[in-house]
Write a protein that holds these residues in place. Structure first.
Motif, short mmCIF file in Angstrom:
data_model
loop_
_atom_site.label_atom_id
_atom_site.label_comp_id
_atom_site.label_asym_id
_atom_site.label_seq_id
_atom_site.Cartn_x
_atom_site.Cartn_y
_atom_site.Cartn_z
N ARG A 17 26.09 29.98 14.25
CA ARG A 17 24.65 30.09 14.00
C ARG A 17 24.36 30.71 12.64
O ARG A 17 23.37 30.39 12.00
N ALA A 18 25.24 31.59 12.18
CA ALA A 18 25.01 32.27 10.90
C ALA A 18 25.05 31.30 9.72
O ALA A 18 24.42 31.55 8.68
N GLN A 19 25.78 30.20 9.84
CA GLN A 19 25.89 29.25 8.72
C GLN A 19 25.21 27.91 9.00
O GLN A 19 25.34 26.97 8.24
N LEU A 20 24.43 27.86 10.06
CA LEU A 20 23.88 26.60 10.54
C LEU A 20 22.71 26.11 9.69
O LEU A 20 21.88 26.90 9.24
N ALA A 21 22.67 24.82 9.47
CA ALA A 21 21.53 24.16 8.84
C ALA A 21 21.46 22.75 9.39
O ALA A 21 22.43 22.24 9.96
N ALA A 22 20.32 22.12 9.23
CA ALA A 22 20.13 20.78 9.80
C ALA A 22 19.44 19.87 8.80
O ALA A 22 18.67 20.31 7.95
N GLU A 23 19.75 18.58 8.91
CA GLU A 23 18.99 17.54 8.26
C GLU A 23 18.37 16.69 9.36
O GLU A 23 19.01 16.45 10.40
N VAL A 24 17.15 16.25 9.15
CA VAL A 24 16.39 15.52 10.18
C VAL A 24 16.01 14.16 9.60
O VAL A 24 15.34 14.08 8.56
N ILE A 25 16.45 13.09 10.25
CA ILE A 25 16.23 11.75 9.73
C ILE A 25 15.65 10.87 10.83
O ILE A 25 16.31 10.61 11.84
N PHE A 26 14.42 10.43 10.64
CA PHE A 26 13.79 9.55 11.62
C PHE A 26 14.28 8.11 11.41
O PHE A 26 14.71 7.72 10.33
N LEU A 27 14.22 7.35 12.47
CA LEU A 27 14.76 6.00 12.49
C LEU A 27 14.16 5.10 11.41
O LEU A 27 12.95 5.05 11.24
N THR A 28 15.04 4.40 10.70
CA THR A 28 14.68 3.23 9.92
C THR A 28 15.45 2.06 10.50
O THR A 28 16.66 2.15 10.71
N HIS A 29 14.76 0.97 10.76
CA HIS A 29 15.42 -0.20 11.35
C HIS A 29 15.22 -1.39 10.41
O HIS A 29 14.60 -1.28 9.35
N ASN A 30 15.75 -2.54 10.79
CA ASN A 30 15.79 -3.69 9.90
C ASN A 30 15.67 -4.97 10.72
O ASN A 30 16.26 -5.06 11.80
N ASP A 31 14.92 -5.94 10.22
CA ASP A 31 14.69 -7.15 10.99
C ASP A 31 15.97 -7.94 11.24
O ASP A 31 16.16 -8.54 12.31
N ARG A 32 16.89 -7.94 10.26
CA ARG A 32 18.13 -8.69 10.44
C ARG A 32 19.04 -8.03 11.47
O ARG A 32 19.66 -8.71 12.29
N LEU A 33 19.11 -6.70 11.42
CA LEU A 33 19.89 -6.01 12.44
C LEU A 33 19.25 -6.17 13.81
O LEU A 33 19.95 -6.27 14.83
N HIS A 34 17.94 -6.19 13.86
CA HIS A 34 17.23 -6.44 15.12
C HIS A 34 17.68 -7.76 15.74
O HIS A 34 17.98 -7.84 16.94
N GLU A 35 17.76 -8.81 14.92
CA GLU A 35 18.17 -10.11 15.44
C GLU A 35 19.62 -10.07 15.92
O GLU A 35 19.96 -10.68 16.94
N TRP A 81 13.30 -7.17 5.86
CA TRP A 81 12.25 -6.19 6.10
C TRP A 81 12.83 -4.97 6.80
O TRP A 81 13.48 -5.08 7.83
N ASN A 82 12.63 -3.80 6.21
CA ASN A 82 12.91 -2.54 6.89
C ASN A 82 11.64 -2.09 7.60
O ASN A 82 10.52 -2.34 7.12
N VAL A 83 11.81 -1.43 8.73
CA VAL A 83 10.65 -0.87 9.43
C VAL A 83 10.89 0.62 9.65
O VAL A 83 12.00 1.06 9.93
N ARG A 84 9.83 1.39 9.48
CA ARG A 84 9.87 2.83 9.72
C ARG A 84 8.55 3.24 10.36
O ARG A 84 7.59 2.46 10.36
#
Length: 349
Positions: free
Chosen positions: A269-287, A316-319
């Motif tokens: 906990r003394a050295q803890l840090a976080a990065e927060v990344i919300f979803l990015t998706h893509n129409d081609r990966l969706h298919e 197309w990317n979607v966010r």
């Protein structure tokens, strides 16, 4: 995780010491000679591979030579993106962006010219000198992401490339390695990184992980490993990613933060840090996903919550929509501060 039965080999890679070492690990595998690691028609671009998605990741390995060496500026998870020693992955996360670039399958490609890569990195870090001032990446060291296109914990099952990188950064006084992972590889606990390698354990609520993080270590196992990796000399941060908005999402993230608070010891906990990344998706990966894991798309593809943006490759990317996303970020980071006080957020988007 791996049952390598076929290795696609560039002849130049097979002539290098690391290439011979990797081939020696899988003596029963069929060898298929290729001209280039990124041009294998039966792996990349063949839509029939959707039905064999996980099987290919389990059984195929590509052995090549990394021809272009560069360290690209980053500024978020790291100061620089190191030239990769591997790309692709044996895991099958439904939101992974790598399949968008490589086609319908992305098994591990490992690069045998590790000596060239480590030599380049040592020279690049030397040219940077001392970091002039602290930033959100790190207060003192230049940080190099060594796993942008792969998971280093899994790559270490295939070759010694990742260990060579950890050994390299142990001896670089002004630089540090970093990689995100969803796999607990406890063999890495014996590598003595001396706090010159940052492991970012990727976490999400268990319900999301069960649906989306295919073939990865359970979230509970990743959390349980954090104290052990800190004790072994790694710096350990959290990669809260991707954050998927759905019914009950904040409640489940709150439970995850409570689990971290109940599990982590004082040193972690003394050295803890976080990065927060919300979803990015893509129409081609969706298919693509509709062909092998359509249930994942019920939470990943949400036109009612997302807005499109044309990608550099023409898709197309979607966010999540502007305005709404800001509220989502504020809600999650506020919850983190409440449930896991002392864990600073390096960046969130």
């Amino acid at each position: 995780m791996l049952d390598i039965r076929r290795i696609y080999v560039e002849p130049a890679a097979a002539e290098l010491a690391r290439g011979r070492e990797i081939l020696g690990r899988f003596p029963d595998a069929e060898l298929v000679e290729i001209e280039a690691h990124n041009r294998i028609p039966e792996l990349y671009g063949d839509e029939r591979n959707v039905a064999r998605w996980v099987r290919i990741k389990t059984e195929a390995l590509v052995l090549g030579v990394k021809k272009s060496l560069s360290a690209r500026p980053n500024g978020r998870s790291s100061d620089f993106i190191a030239p990769s020693t591997a790309n692709g992955c044996a895991m099958a996360c439904a939101y992974c962006y790598v399949p968008r670039r490589k086609g319908y399958s992305n098994p591990i490609t490992v690069f045998a010219n590790i000596d060239q890569i480590t030599g380049y990195l040592a020279r690049h870090a030397g040219r940077q000198g001392v970091k002039p001032e602290p930033d959100q990446v790190d207060p003192r060291a230049w940080v190099y992401d060594i796993g942008e296109n792969s998971d280093c914990s899994v790559d270490a099952l295939v070759s010694a490339n990742v260990r060579d990188l950890v050994d390299l950064f142990r001896g670089l006084p002004t630089a540090k390695a970093s990689f995100a992972t969803k796999y607990v590889n406890r063999d890495m606990l014996d590598w003595d990184p001396q706090e010159r390698t940052r492991v970012r354990f990727s976490l999400m609520p268990a319900a999301d992980s069960k649906l989306l993080d295919i073939r990865t270590s359970p979230v509970a196992d990743r959390i349980a490993a954090i104290d052990d990796f800190v004790e072994a000399g790694y710096e350990v941060h959290l990669n809260l990613s991707p954050v998927v908005v759905r019914d009950g999402w904040l409640d489940d993230w709150g439970e995850l933060f409570d689990q971290l608070a109940d599990t982590l010891g004082p040193a972690a906990r003394a050295q803890l840090a976080a990065e927060v990344i919300f979803l990015t998706h893509n129409d081609r990966l969706h298919e693509v996903n509709l062909g092998w894991h359509p249930k994942a798309e019920e939470v990943l593809w949400r036109p009612d919550l997302q807005q499109p943006k044309r990608s550099q490759t023409g898709g197309w990317n979607v966010r999540y929509r502007n305005g709404h996303k800001g509220r989502y970020v504020a809600a999650l980071t506020g919850l983190l501060a409440e449930r896991l006080p002392g864990c600073r957020v390096r960046y969130a988007f």
